[in-house]
Design a protein around this motif. Structure first.
Motif, short mmCIF file in Angstrom:
data_model
loop_
_atom_site.label_atom_id
_atom_site.label_comp_id
_atom_site.label_asym_id
_atom_site.label_seq_id
_atom_site.Cartn_x
_atom_site.Cartn_y
_atom_site.Cartn_z
N PHE A 193 0.57 -1.17 0.01
CA PHE A 193 -0.21 0.15 -0.26
C PHE A 193 0.31 1.04 0.05
O PHE A 193 0.23 2.18 -0.71
CB PHE A 193 -0.62 0.00 1.21
CG PHE A 193 -2.38 -0.59 0.67
CD1 PHE A 193 -3.08 0.07 0.17
CD2 PHE A 193 -2.67 -2.18 1.08
CE1 PHE A 193 -4.47 -0.46 -0.06
CE2 PHE A 193 -3.88 -2.39 0.67
CZ PHE A 193 -4.25 -2.35 0.18
N ASP A 194 2.06 1.13 1.03
CA ASP A 194 2.62 2.24 0.93
C ASP A 194 3.36 2.58 -0.74
O ASP A 194 3.51 3.25 -1.70
CB ASP A 194 3.64 1.52 1.28
CG ASP A 194 4.79 3.21 1.27
OD1 ASP A 194 4.97 4.11 1.48
OD2 ASP A 194 6.38 2.57 1.78
N ALA A 195 3.91 1.50 -1.39
CA ALA A 195 4.04 1.19 -3.09
C ALA A 195 3.26 1.82 -4.11
O ALA A 195 2.77 3.52 -4.55
CB ALA A 195 4.66 0.24 -3.40
N PHE A 197 0.17 4.35 -2.84
CA PHE A 197 -0.05 5.27 -2.76
C PHE A 197 1.25 6.43 -2.81
O PHE A 197 0.98 7.46 -2.96
CB PHE A 197 -0.18 5.75 -1.19
CG PHE A 197 -1.33 5.01 -0.48
CD1 PHE A 197 -2.53 4.99 -1.18
CD2 PHE A 197 -1.22 4.29 0.82
CE1 PHE A 197 -3.36 5.19 -0.63
CE2 PHE A 197 -2.56 3.50 1.22
CZ PHE A 197 -3.97 3.96 0.38
N HIS A 198 2.64 5.86 -3.12
CA HIS A 198 3.19 7.25 -3.57
C HIS A 198 2.72 6.70 -5.65
O HIS A 198 3.03 8.29 -5.99
CB HIS A 198 4.44 6.00 -3.93
CG HIS A 198 5.44 6.11 -2.51
ND1 HIS A 198 5.88 5.12 -2.32
CD2 HIS A 198 5.27 7.08 -1.42
CE1 HIS A 198 7.04 5.37 -1.01
NE2 HIS A 198 6.02 6.05 -0.06
N SER A 199 2.02 6.18 -5.63
CA SER A 199 1.50 6.11 -6.76
C SER A 199 0.25 6.85 -7.96
O SER A 199 -0.13 7.79 -8.39
CB SER A 199 1.73 5.02 -8.30
OG SER A 199 2.66 5.17 -8.32
N GLU A 262 -0.99 13.46 1.49
CA GLU A 262 -0.73 12.77 2.44
C GLU A 262 0.21 11.43 3.37
O GLU A 262 -0.10 10.83 4.76
CB GLU A 262 -1.66 11.32 1.61
CG GLU A 262 -1.38 9.99 2.48
CD GLU A 262 -1.96 8.90 1.46
OE1 GLU A 262 -2.38 8.33 0.32
OE2 GLU A 262 -3.17 7.42 1.69
N HIS A 263 1.85 12.02 2.57
CA HIS A 263 2.44 11.41 3.31
C HIS A 263 3.08 12.41 4.68
O HIS A 263 3.42 12.14 5.12
CB HIS A 263 3.53 11.65 2.50
CG HIS A 263 3.96 9.86 1.96
ND1 HIS A 263 3.07 8.87 1.09
CD2 HIS A 263 4.64 8.88 2.15
CE1 HIS A 263 3.47 7.91 0.39
NE2 HIS A 263 4.82 7.97 1.11
N ALA A 264 3.08 13.53 4.80
CA ALA A 264 2.79 14.78 5.34
C ALA A 264 2.21 14.11 6.38
O ALA A 264 2.71 13.99 7.62
CB ALA A 264 2.15 15.61 5.49
N PRO A 277 4.18 1.02 11.48
CA PRO A 277 5.12 1.01 9.62
C PRO A 277 3.98 2.36 9.35
O PRO A 277 2.68 2.13 9.44
CB PRO A 277 4.75 -0.24 9.55
CG PRO A 277 4.31 -1.19 11.50
CD PRO A 277 3.84 0.07 11.88
N HIS A 278 4.99 2.73 8.63
CA HIS A 278 4.74 3.52 7.99
C HIS A 278 3.34 3.65 6.76
O HIS A 278 2.14 4.43 6.61
CB HIS A 278 5.73 4.47 6.81
CG HIS A 278 5.45 5.02 6.07
ND1 HIS A 278 5.20 6.33 6.24
CD2 HIS A 278 6.26 4.45 4.03
CE1 HIS A 278 5.08 6.56 5.33
NE2 HIS A 278 5.58 5.87 3.63
N GLY A 279 3.66 2.25 5.95
CA GLY A 279 2.25 1.63 5.43
C GLY A 279 1.21 1.80 5.95
O GLY A 279 -0.38 2.40 5.44
N GLY A 281 0.14 3.00 8.68
CA GLY A 281 -0.43 4.90 8.85
C GLY A 281 -0.48 5.37 7.70
O GLY A 281 -2.17 6.13 7.71
N LEU A 282 -0.46 5.03 6.48
CA LEU A 282 -1.31 5.19 5.32
C LEU A 282 -2.12 4.91 5.00
O LEU A 282 -3.25 5.54 4.40
CB LEU A 282 -0.06 5.38 4.47
CG LEU A 282 1.50 5.96 4.49
CD1 LEU A 282 1.77 5.42 2.78
CD2 LEU A 282 0.80 7.54 4.02
N ILE A 283 -2.32 3.64 5.84
CA ILE A 283 -3.61 3.02 4.87
C ILE A 283 -5.11 3.87 6.37
O ILE A 283 -6.01 3.80 5.29
CB ILE A 283 -3.51 1.33 5.04
CG1 ILE A 283 -2.91 0.88 4.55
CG2 ILE A 283 -5.16 0.87 5.17
CD1 ILE A 283 -2.15 -0.89 4.70
ZN LIG Z 1 5.61 5.88 1.40
#
Ligand SMILES: [Zn+2]
Length: 385
Positions: A193-195, A197-199, A262-264, A277-279, A281-283
């Motif tokens: 999901f991190d990958a 969201f980068h896109s 979203e990354h901020a 984990p970063h991913g 948190g993004l989710i």
């Molecule tokens: Zn990331």
């Protein structure tokens, strides 16, 4: 477009490392502080390849999951003490990111935060060329193997910021899905999901362009189709390869355009809660975050095209992206992640909002619609479970 990294992509590529031209004679291999890189045999295999190429090797095994300034200083000292002339980052995003900061501090004076361009960083130019880096990624998440920055946490000020410079692109990256088979299902999901969201961020960013759009849509297509399979069966090498491909493309997206806020919002969460984990948190923030931009009609057509890329061929309205995202999170078993499981409480949201502005404020310049402070707090509140 400037992505000067030679990428060797495919199953079994690690076995060819020893045949490649090396950027030096003495390598510091950087690995995480966990047991897996040794236990899986990846360290021994990498050492064997480097020795085959006539390289003397040293090991630094002190990188934490959210790497800190202390990790960077310790690694740089080992590199200097052993006169290492290049670095081999063997691991996931944390290891590759930390290697970039170590590369800077092994050759430059002062403190890491002298070279950090955001937050309380001084933003000084990197005076001496950093050590060259070979990246061997064992996960499909950050895209760090094909970009030129590394995220580091300064614990005393709760800043999760980065160093970045064109000299920090790895000279060579090995993306070998065989090395990813050992990633547990939950982390496969977080990193995937991190990958993704980068896109998705890159695709709705102000600076999206013809080239970044091509990379982003293809990354979204590959990750959405194959991530559930890679989670279900970690040995499914086709699925692992496709997710890794999506991740490498997403790394390219970040070289072609700045991703969005979203990354901020996530960096603030994991700066205060390093066990998150970063991913993950993004989710947690993703659905409320994208809903905001959809409700404000930031770029309706782009949301529709992303939903279509995620397999919803009938998508015709921007809200369909939220449906596709929710379905993917359900298929990957991550639709119910809870902030409260990581000790996050709603009373922190004002502090987190200020952290997003102070540390990662630059990410908001990439948004097509400007969120107010209250809007940011609201995204956290809506995401809270
Ligand atoms: Zn990331």
């Amino acid at each position: 477009m400037y992505i000067p990294t030679r990428v060797m992509f495919g199953e079994g590529m690690l076995n060819k490392l020893g045949d490649q031209p090396m950027p030096g004679r003495r390598a510091l291999i950087i690995i995480s502080n966990g047991k897996s890189t040794r236990a899986n045999g990846y360290l021994a295999r990498t050492e064997e390849q480097l020795h085959r190429a006539g390289v003397e090797t040293f090991v630094f095994d002190g990188v934490a999951p959210n790497p800190s300034v202390g990790n960077v200083n310790a690694g740089a000292k080992v590199a200097r003490d052993n006169d290492c002339d290049f670095l081999v980052a063997l691991g996931g995003g944390s290891v590759m990111d930390c290697a970039k900061a170590i590369a800077v501090m092994a050759t430059n004076e002062g403190e890491l935060w002298d070279y950090v361009p955001i937050g309380s960083g001084k933003g000084l130019p990197i005076a001496v060329r950093p050590l060259p880096i070979i990246a061997i990624t064992t996960t499909a998440g950050t895209g760090s193997e094909t970009d030129s920055s590394g995220v580091i946490t300064k614990e005393d000020t709760f800043e999760k910021a980065f160093v970045g410079d064109a000299s920090l692109f790895p000279v060579l990256s090995i993306v070998d899905a065989e090395l990813m088979k050992s990633v547990p299902a939950t982390f496969t999901a977080y990193q995937g999901f991190d990958a993704l969201f980068h896109s998705t961020e890159g695709y709705i960013a102000k600076g999206a362009n013809l080239m970044s759009d091509m990379y982003a849509l293809e990354a979204i297509r590959n990750i959405a189709e194959y991530l559930p399979r890679a989670i279900k069966d970690g040995n499914d090498i086709e699925a692992r390869t496709r997710v890794a491909f999506g991740n490498t493309l997403s790394g390219g997206v970040m070289c072609l355009t700045l991703i969005t806020s979203e990354h901020a919002l996530e960096h603030a969460l994991s700066a205060y809660h390093p066990n998150l984990p970063h991913g993950a948190g993004l989710i947690m923030v993703s659905r409320a975050y994208y809903k905001y931009f959809i409700e404000h009609h930031a770029c309706d057509d782009r949301f529709i095209r992303m939903a279509q890329a995620m397999g919803m061929t009938e998508a015709s309205k921007p809200e369909d992206f939220l449906t596709a995202l929710t379905r993917l999170q359900e298929a990957c078993g991550v639709a119910d992640l809870k902030m409260s499981d990581y000790g996050i409480v709603p009373e922190e949201f004002e502090t987190l909002m200020r952290n997003t502005r102070e540390v990662m404020g630059v990410m908001f310049t990439s948004d097509r619609v400007q969120m107010s402070d209250a809007d940011i707090v609201n995204v956290y509140e809506e995401s809270y479970k």
